[in-house]
Design an enzyme around this catalytic site. Structure first.
Site, short mmCIF file in Angstrom:
data_model
loop_
_atom_site.label_atom_id
_atom_site.label_comp_id
_atom_site.label_asym_id
_atom_site.label_seq_id
_atom_site.Cartn_x
_atom_site.Cartn_y
_atom_site.Cartn_z
N LYS A 202 0.89 -1.18 0.22
CA LYS A 202 -0.18 0.00 -0.20
C LYS A 202 0.86 1.28 -0.01
CE LYS A 202 -2.77 2.57 3.43
NZ LYS A 202 -3.66 2.49 4.63
N LYS A 204 0.86 5.26 0.70
CA LYS A 204 0.24 6.56 1.10
C LYS A 204 0.33 7.68 0.17
CE LYS A 204 -1.64 7.34 4.74
NZ LYS A 204 -2.96 7.06 5.04
N ASP A 232 -3.50 4.94 -1.26
CA ASP A 232 -4.44 5.94 -0.24
C ASP A 232 -4.19 7.55 -0.21
OD1 ASP A 232 -6.10 6.74 2.00
OD2 ASP A 232 -4.80 5.61 3.23
N ASN A 234 -6.06 9.49 1.09
CA ASN A 234 -7.03 9.97 2.45
C ASN A 234 -7.95 10.96 1.74
OD1 ASN A 234 -4.20 9.87 4.38
ND2 ASN A 234 -6.22 8.87 4.90
N GLU A 257 -8.38 2.99 -1.65
CA GLU A 257 -8.48 3.32 -0.29
C GLU A 257 -9.03 4.86 -0.38
OE1 GLU A 257 -6.56 3.57 3.98
OE2 GLU A 257 -6.05 1.88 2.68
N ASN A 286 -10.74 4.19 6.32
CA ASN A 286 -10.95 4.42 7.51
C ASN A 286 -11.20 5.82 7.80
OD1 ASN A 286 -8.12 5.47 6.19
ND2 ASN A 286 -7.93 6.23 8.51
N ASP A 310 -9.46 -0.12 12.70
CA ASP A 310 -8.37 -0.19 13.57
C ASP A 310 -9.02 -0.24 14.93
OD1 ASP A 310 -6.20 0.67 15.26
OD2 ASP A 310 -5.68 2.25 13.90
N HIS A 336 -6.83 -0.69 9.69
CA HIS A 336 -5.84 0.60 9.57
C HIS A 336 -4.85 0.64 10.74
CE1 HIS A 336 -5.48 4.75 11.22
NE2 HIS A 336 -5.04 5.06 9.74
N ASN A 338 -1.43 3.38 12.79
CA ASN A 338 -0.89 4.49 12.79
C ASN A 338 0.41 4.27 13.48
OD1 ASN A 338 -0.81 7.34 12.47
ND2 ASN A 338 -2.91 7.25 13.06
#
Length: 442
Positions: A202, A204, A232, A234, A257, A286, A310, A336, A338
């Site tokens: 994946k 970001k 992803d 966001n 995503e 997410n 998550d 998910h 962090n």
């Protein structure tokens, strides 16, 4: 059977080192902060949990102390319910504009839940995975994906980012260097595969113009043509931009995503549903399904195929409940993550092991924190997978010396919560967060 009593609750905020990871919210600082909760029982055992840290979270945990200490492990569900009621007295939680904004009450509950489950599992000689959900453990291995980031150049700042001194492999070297091109991202993927054996990756996004991030996916596909890939941003892109960027690479994407989000009078769930209709791509999130009411609406609108639950902001039991719903509804569960230490890695592994049916490879930031630990023997990612322990509880043992070091680092810093804007202002003067503009598009 009468089980032991909780005798002591200890709250330990900790800090670790981080690379210059870029995302829509900016760039990671050289440090990240977490909170470790330790519960001790009358038999001398310790149970642990790890969550994000903030002043609100630390106060929330302290608020619950009298509800936890002195209770019997038999009553762990009642203890959690009492804490939930107490925290709810503060009213509904606010949610910020950025994806890392904290939900204090749920994080507090998750820390207590994890430590209680760890102790309860030790008392009844069962792993946490066997205690979760309606059916307990579903698998003995959990697949993880290679969670990659575009990287800023730490040399353009005067911040103390980690340096690759005597790296043992390419991964340790590359994760400390700038990576803003397709070739550089492909090299990160190769190095992560060599070290951890990942089959899925994946990236970001939300950093560069969308077409450039799509080129990064193409570069990874050239090296790993069989890998399941996803991107992803966001929700940074408009609906039209998401379609324009991702349709040309739809055949090499496993799913998209959060390709788009709230836009004008349309909610994020509406734009995602329309994105699916236009492209035929599966979606994960997410952002638009982060509690059960949102998940209900997202499912009704056919907005999402893969809820990324998550455990830190669903709770461990809540994340498994999402997995059970996905299994019943024909959806796919995912996780998910962090920045986190190795206690969280154990928590995530047990949760994924208890989710029934089809699940996707879980996110984990651990590869960026690998080498920093709080336990004596962190779980290892081998051949892209995490083995689910069969030892009682979480299957981890705190390393008190490492915990003390991480707490000392926290105390030495003037950092109490995550801030991704500071590092970005070294790259772009006056940089500020914009949820609809990639971080380097200014």
């Amino acid at each position: 059977m009468s089980l032991p009593t909780i005798t002591r609750m200890t709250i330990v905020p900790v800090a670790g080192h981080d690379s210059f990871l870029l995302n829509l919210s900016g760039g990671h600082a050289p440090w990240f902060v977490r909170c470790v909760l330790i519960l001790e029982d009358s038999d001398g055992n310790r149970g642990v949990g790890e969550i994000p840290s903030s002043e609100g979270i630390l106060k929330g945990l302290e608020k619950c102390r009298s509800l936890v200490e002195g209770t019997r492990l038999n009553a762990w569900k009642g203890t959690l319910n009492n804490a939930r009621k107490l925290l709810a007295q503060g009213g509904p939680e606010e949610r910020g504009r950025q994806t890392f904004d904290l939900r204090v009450a749920v994080h507090v509950l998750t820390a207590i839940e994890s430590a209680l489950l760890d102790l309860y599992g030790q008392a009844v000689e069962m792993p946490v995975a066997d205690l979760l959900g309606r059916m307990g453990r579903q698998r003995d291995e959990v697949e993880a994906l290679g969670y990659l980031f575009l990287l800023g150049d730490p040399q353009k700042t005067d911040l103390p980012y980690p340096k690759a001194e005597n790296p043992r492999d390419d991964w340790e070297r590359l994760r400390c260097q700038e990576a803003l091109t397709p070739d550089a991202v492909a090299e990160l993927a190769r190095a992560a595969h060599e070290r951890y054996g990942f089959r899925d990756f994946k990236l970001k996004g939300g950093v560069l113009p969308g077409e450039q991030e799509a080129d990064c996916i193409r570069a990874m596909h050239e090296i790993f043509p069989e890998a399941r890939l996803t991107l992803d941003p966001n929700g940074a892109w408009s609906l039209d931009e998401a379609v324009r960027v991702l349709e040309p690479i739809r055949d090499i994407l496993s799913y998209a995503e959060d390709p788009c989000g709230q836009e004008g009078s349309w909610s994020g769930r509406e734009t995602m549903a329309e994105f699916k209709r236009r492209t035929g791509l599966r979606t994960a999130t997410n952002m638009i399904a982060t509690d059960f009411k949102q998940l209900q609406y997202a499912a009704q609108m056919n907005s999402v195929d893969i809820p990324l639950a998550d455990c830190h902001f669903w709770t461990m039991q809540g994340a498994v409940m999402v997995g059970e719903l996905c299994d019943e509804w024909g959806m796919t569960w995912g996780s998910h993550s962090n920045n986190h230490f190795d206690i969280s890695l154990a928590m995530m592994t047990h949760v994924a092991a208890a989710c029934p049916g089809e699940i996707t490879a879980i996110d984990t930031h651990w590869i960026w924190q690998d080498g920093q630990r709080l336990t004596e023997a962190p779980f290892e990612i081998r051949d892209g997978k995490l083995a689910v322990p069969k030892t009682p509880g979480l299957g981890v043992t705190l390393d008190q010396g490492k915990l003390d070091e991480a707490h000392a680092l926290y105390r030495s810093l003037d950092v109490r919560a995550r801030n991704d804007a500071t590092a970005m202002q070294y790259l772009i003067d006056g940089w500020s967060f914009d949820p609809k503009r990639p971080a380097l598009v200014r």
